[in-house]
Design an enzyme around this catalytic site. Structure first.
Site, short mmCIF file in Angstrom:
data_model
loop_
_atom_site.label_atom_id
_atom_site.label_comp_id
_atom_site.label_asym_id
_atom_site.label_seq_id
_atom_site.Cartn_x
_atom_site.Cartn_y
_atom_site.Cartn_z
N HIS A 199 -2.55 11.06 0.87
CA HIS A 199 -1.99 10.84 2.21
C HIS A 199 -1.35 12.16 2.65
O HIS A 199 -0.12 12.25 2.78
CB HIS A 199 -0.98 9.68 2.16
N GLU A 249 -3.36 0.07 8.30
CA GLU A 249 -2.14 0.46 9.03
C GLU A 249 -2.25 -0.04 10.46
O GLU A 249 -3.31 0.08 11.08
CB GLU A 249 -1.95 1.98 9.11
N ARG A 282 0.86 -1.20 0.00
CA ARG A 282 0.00 0.00 0.00
C ARG A 282 0.89 1.24 0.00
O ARG A 282 1.67 1.44 0.93
CB ARG A 282 -0.91 -0.03 1.23
N ASN A 317 -7.21 2.17 10.21
CA ASN A 317 -5.87 2.32 10.80
C ASN A 317 -6.02 2.35 12.30
O ASN A 317 -6.82 3.13 12.83
CB ASN A 317 -5.21 3.63 10.34
N TYR A 329 -3.94 2.32 16.11
CA TYR A 329 -2.69 2.44 16.86
C TYR A 329 -2.89 2.36 18.37
O TYR A 329 -2.05 1.81 19.08
CB TYR A 329 -1.98 3.76 16.52
N GLU A 347 -6.74 8.68 6.56
CA GLU A 347 -6.89 9.37 7.85
C GLU A 347 -7.32 10.82 7.69
O GLU A 347 -6.57 11.75 8.04
CB GLU A 347 -5.58 9.28 8.65
O1 IFM Z 1 3.28 7.72 9.87
C1 IFM Z 1 1.91 7.78 10.09
C2 IFM Z 1 1.17 7.57 8.79
O2 IFM Z 1 1.54 8.48 7.83
C3 IFM Z 1 -0.32 7.72 9.02
N1 IFM Z 1 -0.76 6.89 10.11
C4 IFM Z 1 -0.03 6.93 11.34
C5 IFM Z 1 1.45 6.74 11.07
C6 IFM Z 1 2.24 6.80 12.38
O3 IFM Z 1 2.08 8.05 12.98
#
Ligand code: IFM
Length: 473
Positions: free
Chosen positions: A136, A378, A92, A309, A311, A181
């Protein structure tokens, strides 16, 4: 791997019974154009908002810029070979809009398109499915000068650029993501200003969020018109938001942040409406007069898939009475007084709490909105890595991936149609306002020599892909 002398990483899979993912599960890794490409002023590429921002003193740690980054523009062959060694099923990547259409509208730069054609052809030649993200975060600077995402016209320009890309690559790219995002583009770019273009106005952030989604809807329609067989989706970054306690005030704080972080995007994109409570919360910021009849129908144009995504998790508490809200520019317009609480659990080098069950929860939540196939587009972690004798034994990152893949599998067991997972990131890269000081890669990059060294997590991920699964605990 590019380092043949390295011993195999600890292969936990040999010691434990397997946990298998569904057949055809799409194992991938992700990057983004400004974070890796470099060649910022080559072959007709013009500045984006990230070029301007990173070249503005004080915006990025240590004055780092994406001018060279991982020099991927010149190392495409080497990088795709590394992907092939990893056994990636899909890669990706994102397209730099200002490489392809330097002014953000009008003339197309053939050399820019040629780079992406070569990349896609190289991926296909190596049996790797290209997954193209159109946006992006790197808006062409002339479009920002004309008003940026708070201006409605930017959405139309995004649709035109989408048609350029669909015409150029639609014959060989099956998977398309419109936006990556949009929360970050809108609320970090125009609210707190910690991301490009660095503007700090809550109403602009809300308008930007709306026009990003409008651009997404128009782009989906443009893709469908140009390439009816394309698989089209959008990627949102989501967080479970928990109240710090069960008091009504803390629960209300969680509702507000959840509205801004998650439902601001999920509801318009997947239900065609803004949540009423969010609109009420934002009444001190904007009256939503930028929303026109028909916008929400465009925004909710049917998709083929949704990218998530993930985290971390947010835990929040109500404002403390008598303590005024922090007056600093904020990415939570209208809710600046809500407090973010740390639970004291382990964190990554970004300071983000590690919370694998939050991935299961998030995927189940999105499935509650839609029956569409989901992809984790992600997931990953920054840790401080050290190169010892040419090796990077990133056990923390490996453990992060392992825990989150288990969480993803749990979502599948619970009936979520999760079809793939993309590790963030293929290689260390420009981590936005943090410059090169944070490393998320499975492949270590020495920014002086541009030598790539697969870390232990890369070798482990390769074994996960080979076996289509990982070990049970
Ligand atoms: O590096 C970023 C990415 O560009 C978008 N999502 C989160 C990642 C980590 O911060």
């Amino acid at each position: 791997m590019s380092n043949p002398a390295s011993p195999p990483a600890v292969d936990v899979l040999d010691e434990r019974p397997g946990l298998t993912f569904p057949p055809g599960f799409l194992w991938g890794a992700a990057t983004a154009a400004y974070q890796i490409e470099g060649a910022a002023a080559e072959d007709g590429r013009a500045p984006s908002i990230w070029d301007t921002f990173s070249h503005t003193e004080g915006r990025v740690v240590a004055g780092h810029t994406g001018d060279v980054a991982c020099d991927h523009y010149h190392r495409l062959g080497e990088d795709v070979a590394l992907m092939a060694e990893l056994g990636l099923k899909s890669y990706r990547f994102s397209v730099s809009w200002s490489r392809v259409q330097p002014a953000g509208s009008g003339a197309v730069n053939p050399q820019g398109l040629d780079f992406y054609r070569r990349l896609v052809d190289e991926l296909l030649a190596n049996g790797i499915e290209p997954w193209l993200t159109l946006y992006h975060w790197d808006l062409p600077q002339p479009l920002e000068d004309a008003g940026g995402w708070p201006a409605r016209d930017t959405a139309a320009r995004f649709a035109d650029y989408t048609t350029v890309m669909a015409d150029a690559l639609g014959d060989r790219v099956r998977y398309w993501t419109t936006l990556n995002e949009p929360w970050c583009s809108a609320f970090l770019g125009y609210g707190s200003g910690v991301h490009a273009p660095g503007r700090t106005n809550g109403a602009d952030a809300v308008r930007a969020g709306h026009h990003l989604m409008l651009g997404h809807g128009l782009a989906v329609q443009a893709l469908r018109a140009a390439r009816p067989t394309a698989e089209v989706g959008v990627t949102v970054n989501l967080y479970p938001v928990d109240p710090a306690s069960d008091t009504p005030a803390d629960r209300d704080a969680a509702r507000r942040i959840d509205g801004l972080a998650n439902r601001f995007f999920l509801d318009p994109l997947l239900r065609g409406s803004y949540p009423e409570d969010l609109v009420a919360d934002l009444s001190t910021v904007t009256d939503f007069d930028h929303v026109r009849d028909g916008d929400l129908a465009t925004i909710s144009t049917p998709l083929d898939l949704v990218g998530v995504n993930y985290y971390s998790r947010h835990v929040v508490a109500a404002p403390v009475e008598g303590v005024p809200a922090d007056p600093a520019p904020s990415c939570w317009p209208g809710s600046e007084d809500v407090r973010f609480v740390s639970r004291g659990v382990p964190v990554t080098d970004m300071g983000w709490e590690i919370d694998a069950p939050g991935l299961t929860e998030t995927l189940r939540r999105v499935h509650g909105y839609t029956e569409l196939p989901l992809y984790v587009t992600e997931n990953g972690s920054a840790f401080v890595d050290s190169v010892v004798d040419g090796q990077v034994d990133d056990v923390d990152r490996l453990a992060y991936f392992d825990a989150h893949l288990r969480a993803a599998h749990e979502a599948i067991d619970a009936g979520v149609p999760l079809r793939g997972y993309f590790a963030w990131s293929l290689m260390d890269n420009f981590e936005w306002a943090w410059g090169y000081t944070k490393r998320f890669g499975m492949i270590h990059v020495d920014y002086d020599s541009q030598v790539r060294t697969p870390k232990s997590s890369a070798k482990w991920y390769a074994s996960v892909i080979r076996r289509n699964g990982l070990a049970a605990q």
